[in-house]
Design a protein around this motif. Sequence first.
Motif, short mmCIF file in Angstrom:
data_model
loop_
_atom_site.label_atom_id
_atom_site.label_comp_id
_atom_site.label_asym_id
_atom_site.label_seq_id
_atom_site.Cartn_x
_atom_site.Cartn_y
_atom_site.Cartn_z
N UNK A 204 89.48 27.50 77.10
CA UNK A 204 89.54 26.78 78.37
C UNK A 204 90.96 26.35 78.71
N UNK A 205 91.89 27.31 78.62
CA UNK A 205 93.31 27.14 78.95
C UNK A 205 94.06 26.18 78.04
N UNK A 206 93.47 25.81 76.91
CA UNK A 206 94.16 24.97 75.94
C UNK A 206 94.36 25.77 74.65
N UNK A 207 95.37 25.36 73.87
CA UNK A 207 95.77 26.12 72.69
C UNK A 207 95.67 25.24 71.44
N UNK A 208 95.09 25.83 70.39
CA UNK A 208 94.78 25.07 69.19
C UNK A 208 95.31 25.77 67.95
N UNK A 209 96.03 25.01 67.14
CA UNK A 209 96.51 25.46 65.84
C UNK A 209 95.57 24.89 64.78
N UNK A 210 94.91 25.76 64.02
CA UNK A 210 93.99 25.32 62.97
C UNK A 210 94.73 25.32 61.63
N UNK A 211 94.51 24.26 60.87
CA UNK A 211 95.15 24.10 59.56
C UNK A 211 94.20 23.28 58.70
N UNK A 212 93.87 23.77 57.52
CA UNK A 212 92.81 23.13 56.75
C UNK A 212 91.54 23.15 57.57
N UNK A 213 90.77 22.07 57.56
CA UNK A 213 89.58 22.03 58.42
C UNK A 213 89.87 21.23 59.69
N UNK A 214 91.17 21.07 59.99
CA UNK A 214 91.59 20.33 61.17
C UNK A 214 92.24 21.25 62.20
#
Length: 442
Positions: A204-214
């Motif tokens: 939805x036009x947002x960007x997410x960096x996943x690291x561990x379970x966060x």
Amino acid sequence: MDLFSKTLLLCLLLILTDAAPAPQDAAEKDNISEVKEEDSGPALPDRCAGIEFDAITPDEKGKTLFFKGAYMWKDFHGPAQLVSESFKEIDDIPNAGSISAAFRMHNKANPDDHDRIYLFLEDKVFSYYEQVLEEGYPKHINEEFPGVPTHLDAAVECPKGECMADSVLFFKGQDVHMYDLSTKTVKTKTWSHLPACTSAFRWLEHYYCFHGHNFTRFNPISGEVNGTYPKDARHYFMRCPNFGHGGGYNIPKCSEVKIDAITVDEAGRMYAFAGPIYMRLDTRRDGFHAFPITRQWKEVVGKVDAVFSYGDKMYLIKGKQVYIYKGGAHYTLVEGYPKTLEEELGVEGPVDAAFVCPGQHTVHIIQGERFLDVSLTATPRVVARNLPFVLSDIDAAYCDAKGVKLFSGSKYYQYASVTILALSKIAALAEPITSEMLGCQD
């Protein structure tokens, strides 16, 4: 608050809650759940136990794929399955590790690439469409993406408008390699303030960096992080017991739907408003999700009465005031607003609905049993036409290439054109709202 608004608000609370999870025992905290084995089968990984994903990507139909080792999950709920069941060629590379990065290509200029799913394995890249490997793959990463390093940590698509050009962001350590799809050139930046991403995801036009379970949300151009992060992915990106995204949410029945306003902006994003929340309706590939209006239009508190889009701006009408927002990847309030509806459009509020047809410069306003036209190119803006209106109790309206839709409770009226609507002496046949329109249950 009507039933539809309450139901969507419940959805919102379930999706966006940031409350701490209930206490867990030690077994629940393990990265791999102790699933009871049947027929001597291996234990399956349980993402609700808190694991670090190797890669995340939507497929060409919008279903989100989560990868971990030899396993993957399809969408935000359901059990793990072997990657090889969907992408069998991945197992053909001997002694290879797991998928390290993945993304869905956004490249409308090249239909042979657009919507393909790219999976990265060590120094190789695989291109799939509908789970069928494209001819000529796998390839060496540098053959497909010159200048991009091997053994990547993460990758994510970034369409023009959100990035400067249609691009792919490749992550390795804390270096981000921005690959321009049109020029096939790479610019490398170091985002030391961002956690090392093991997977990345655009939603939805947002960007997410996943690291561990966060995860941490970031700006795809600057890497800037706004807000309080990291956050636990189990609250937002999967349905897990005792976590925010879950808890038995039921999609409302179409017979219970009631919206306050609806519009399509210049970028083709369609929004429906109900009470203090809104839904994106053009994101079927990412699912229907409810959010507070203040998430996107932070100055507007509570319900709106009407909304329409004109050029790159969106007009939100609330009571006797109008808020004008400039579009783009995200909305920003135009300086000097809100103003009174009378000052902006020459209409004394409140109003029931408003809409502008594509390519036109007139806003059509429904106010009780009156149909008003206001030219958006006139100065000052005044009512140019005021006609009696055959319908009553209209909640929302919008116009597209197929004509005009008017919403009243769980019903809608369809008219082939504004002229037919304005001059009609007999109401059109009311039709029930469908799941295809609003994502409700038929």
